[in-house]
Design an enzyme around this catalytic site. Sequence first.
Site, PDB file in Angstrom:
ATOM      1  N   ASP A  59      33.331 -10.178  17.755  1.00 33.83           N
ATOM      2  CA  ASP A  59      32.433  -9.058  18.058  1.00 33.83           C
ATOM      3  C   ASP A  59      31.101  -9.609  18.555  1.00 33.83           C
ATOM      4  OD1 ASP A  59      31.044  -6.670  18.102  1.00 33.83           O
ATOM      5  OD2 ASP A  59      30.679  -6.666  15.934  1.00 33.83           O
ATOM      6  N   ASN A  61      28.388  -7.439  19.538  1.00 32.03           N
ATOM      7  CA  ASN A  61      27.234  -6.532  19.418  1.00 32.03           C
ATOM      8  C   ASN A  61      27.065  -5.893  18.044  1.00 32.03           C
ATOM      9  OD1 ASN A  61      29.406  -4.883  19.496  1.00 32.03           O
ATOM     10  ND2 ASN A  61      28.619  -3.490  21.058  1.00 32.03           N
ATOM     11  N   ASP A  63      28.997  -4.080  16.128  1.00 34.97           N
ATOM     12  CA  ASP A  63      29.614  -2.810  15.716  1.00 34.97           C
ATOM     13  C   ASP A  63      30.904  -3.020  14.913  1.00 34.97           C
ATOM     14  OD1 ASP A  63      31.393  -3.607  17.647  1.00 34.97           O
ATOM     15  OD2 ASP A  63      31.292  -1.779  18.845  1.00 34.97           O
ATOM     16  N   ASP A  67      35.206  -7.661  21.115  1.00 27.42           N
ATOM     17  CA  ASP A  67      34.981  -7.162  22.477  1.00 27.42           C
ATOM     18  C   ASP A  67      35.039  -8.302  23.490  1.00 27.42           C
ATOM     19  OD1 ASP A  67      32.380  -8.398  22.218  1.00 27.42           O
ATOM     20  OD2 ASP A  67      31.827  -6.655  21.001  1.00 27.42           O
ATOM     21  N   ASP A 237      55.118  -4.530  27.391  1.00 27.36           N
ATOM     22  CA  ASP A 237      55.386  -3.873  26.112  1.00 27.36           C
ATOM     23  C   ASP A 237      56.723  -3.119  26.151  1.00 27.36           C
ATOM     24  OD1 ASP A 237      54.166  -3.215  23.483  1.00 27.36           O
ATOM     25  OD2 ASP A 237      54.320  -1.154  24.209  1.00 27.36           O
ATOM     26  N   GLU A 291      58.866  -7.744  26.302  1.00 32.04           N
ATOM     27  CA  GLU A 291      59.241  -7.552  24.904  1.00 32.04           C
ATOM     28  C   GLU A 291      60.607  -6.883  24.931  1.00 32.04           C
ATOM     29  OE1 GLU A 291      57.185  -5.781  20.870  1.00 32.04           O
ATOM     30  OE2 GLU A 291      57.124  -4.645  22.706  1.00 32.04           O
TER      31      GLU A 291
HETATM   32  O1  TEU Z   1      55.890  -3.161  19.655  1.00 35.65           O
HETATM   33  C1  TEU Z   1      57.237  -2.872  19.731  1.00 35.65           C
HETATM   34  C2  TEU Z   1      57.952  -2.594  18.466  1.00 35.65           C
HETATM   35  O2  TEU Z   1      58.764  -1.694  18.440  1.00 35.65           O
HETATM   36  C3  TEU Z   1      57.779  -3.323  17.216  1.00 35.65           C
HETATM   37  O3  TEU Z   1      57.520  -4.646  17.330  1.00 35.65           O
HETATM   38  C4  TEU Z   1      56.813  -2.520  16.450  1.00 35.65           C
HETATM   39  O4  TEU Z   1      55.765  -3.307  16.024  1.00 35.65           O
HETATM   40  C5  TEU Z   1      57.433  -1.884  15.231  1.00 35.65           C
HETATM   41  O5  TEU Z   1      57.413  -2.784  14.191  1.00 35.65           O
HETATM   42  C6  TEU Z   1      58.804  -1.326  15.398  1.00 35.65           C
HETATM   43  O6  TEU Z   1      59.255  -0.828  14.175  1.00 35.65           O
HETATM   44  C7  TEU Z   1      55.074  -2.937  20.756  1.00 35.65           C
HETATM   45  C8  TEU Z   1      53.688  -3.426  20.455  1.00 35.65           C
HETATM   46  O7  TEU Z   1      53.724  -4.824  20.290  1.00 35.65           O
HETATM   47  C9  TEU Z   1      53.177  -2.714  19.247  1.00 35.65           C
HETATM   48  O8  TEU Z   1      51.929  -3.195  18.830  1.00 35.65           O
HETATM   49  C10 TEU Z   1      53.102  -1.255  19.606  1.00 35.65           C
HETATM   50  O9  TEU Z   1      52.756  -0.510  18.482  1.00 35.65           O
HETATM   51  C11 TEU Z   1      54.420  -0.727  20.163  1.00 35.65           C
HETATM   52  O10 TEU Z   1      55.007  -1.591  21.098  1.00 35.65           O
HETATM   53  C12 TEU Z   1      54.183   0.566  20.885  1.00 35.65           C
HETATM   54  O11 TEU Z   1      53.446   0.342  22.049  1.00 35.65           O
HETATM   55 CA    CA Z   2      31.768  -5.004  19.490  1.00 34.47          CA
END
Ligand code: TEU
Ligand code: CA
Length: 600
Positions: A59, A61, A63, A67, A237, A291
Amino acid sequence: MKTVFVSIIIFLIMSCKFNDKEDRFTIHSDKIMEDKAFPKKAWWKEAVVYQIYPRSFKDSNGDGIGDIQGIISKLDYLDRLGVDVVWLSPHFDSPNADNGYDIRDYRKVMEEFGTMADFDQMLAGLKQRGIKLIIDLVVNHSSDEHEWFKQSMSSKDNPYRDYYIWKSGKDGKEPNNWPSFFGGSAWEQAGPDGEYYLHYFAKKQPDLNWENPKLREEVYDLMRFWLDKGVDGFRMDVIALISKRQGFKDMDSIGLQHPEFTYAYGPRLHEFLKEMNQKVLSNYDVMTVGEAFGGTPEMTMELTDERNEEIDLAFWFDVARIGRDNWYQNDWSLTEFKKLVKEQSDVNYYNWPTIFLTNHDNPRTVSKFGDDSPEFREPSAKLLAMLLLTQRGTPFLYQGDEIGMTNFPFASFDQFDDVEIKGNYAKVLASGISPETYLEELNQSGRDHARTPMQWSDEDQAGFTSGDTSWLAINPNYTRINVKDNLEDPNSIFHFYRKLLDIRQDNEDLIYGDYQDIAPEHPNIFAYTRTGAKATYLVILNMSSSQDALELNSSYTDYQLVIANQAVENKLLNNTSLKLGPWEGRLYQKNNTYHENIKN
Ligand code: TEU
Ligand code: CA
């Protein structure tokens, strides 16, 4: 008659064995003849990636929220550590229902994190230091506060309606029985028409409709926007979830009981990714890592097979999530762990693996895979560094692991922030589990362990913020475990990581060399070789808190010690009976053994 029969059987067994050997040999000689002895080189195969979770990094600033200026103030630190690529978890405008994994505006920086000018300054600062940047592409869903969703919800006839997935209810209830990963149904009724929209994650994360070509073009555009700024790629993701099974049938009726399997690897996934590659990615020299849970190894390999031109790398979750059943952490054994590592490593010639032990969704590496007691935290964190950085595959290192940060001792539910933990609370308790049991499990498995702020020093708030509080509690062990002490102590975990990073980058065979587990059945010691054109590396890791022994065969003599996490008297390995102390790890090297190995 009987003897004929027996000899036929013996012959069959023998020929199998023989073929086995032949195959192995043929593979190797083919490799050499076709010049496939080693994988094709690529910068992202040689890179070590460091993940930053911006909310918790630094961080600037006061808060209490990390950041971009905070990151900028630590660029020299990253440079000193020696990582090649930074993966930044989402930095986009977001109402933070899921800490940025719910994006309101893909072209704007989250106000709490700073401005676009800050982002540009960070990118330039990284580039100056020769560090690349990949950002998080979260396009399975957006925030419900995204303009597209507001439009989409407003009426059935709105041109944005089909940017999301709307269905009418069935008998006054949700369209089907699909659950959300974060508790409750995956459907939510909204808007004036009484229809339901799909959300695999929180209600505030409506799923985007990839069937709609206009939506896909929007995604490609926003990707170009960031690539044209100079970012070097994306972590994608939940990318395996973007293509939906259009029947939207009840889960049991499609024979895929688990949501991960129902949602992942839908029928058009490869088509969408090929299109994305052709229209966007192929025009830039970038890396992509998806992922990709919910599929078999074969299915995952199809995504990253370079002949398919989709994405470069995938996160396989089997290793990092060993023993996990949702939020429940079962026991696991080292032999199972080794099998999973081998499975990941054994991808075919056209694939390249990744290796990671944690990320922002998992407990801390040393707490899960090592021993975070005061006695063994340091040696086990160093041993895990050796494991991560001597594997075949692109390693992903999570912030704080380089100083051996540990799980947080959660004592009550109000200490958690995570939407997943809160969302599942009611369901878990309704299933008859006591809050104490749930809390105990979450102390092993919860996502917030990895999200507590980086411990920079032993000052108030661990030097993370100059304010009085931080968005998530600081681990009380910051007085003992922090960056400042690590930098001052030449024998620290940080400096051990730094040396290993150097060793990996200077030894190509440690990156591209073949992987072989040489003691797959040993219950406590993980021992393997990495064999390349110039050298063979021998890695021996005692992954237990007691002393243990390993018998090596005679071919492993005359190896030279490269690095170890504890003092080793004899730098030359000339004894095939090895005794290792608790969490003792050693890396040895012998030159030019590749061709000998093939003959053996
Ligand atoms: O995570 C995907 C995901 O389904 C899992 O790894 C999740 O953390 C959960 O445990 C499933 O039961 C990705 C991101 O890494 C995570 O931080 C997000 O919350 C999720 O997608 C949604 O965008
Ligand atoms: Ca901050």
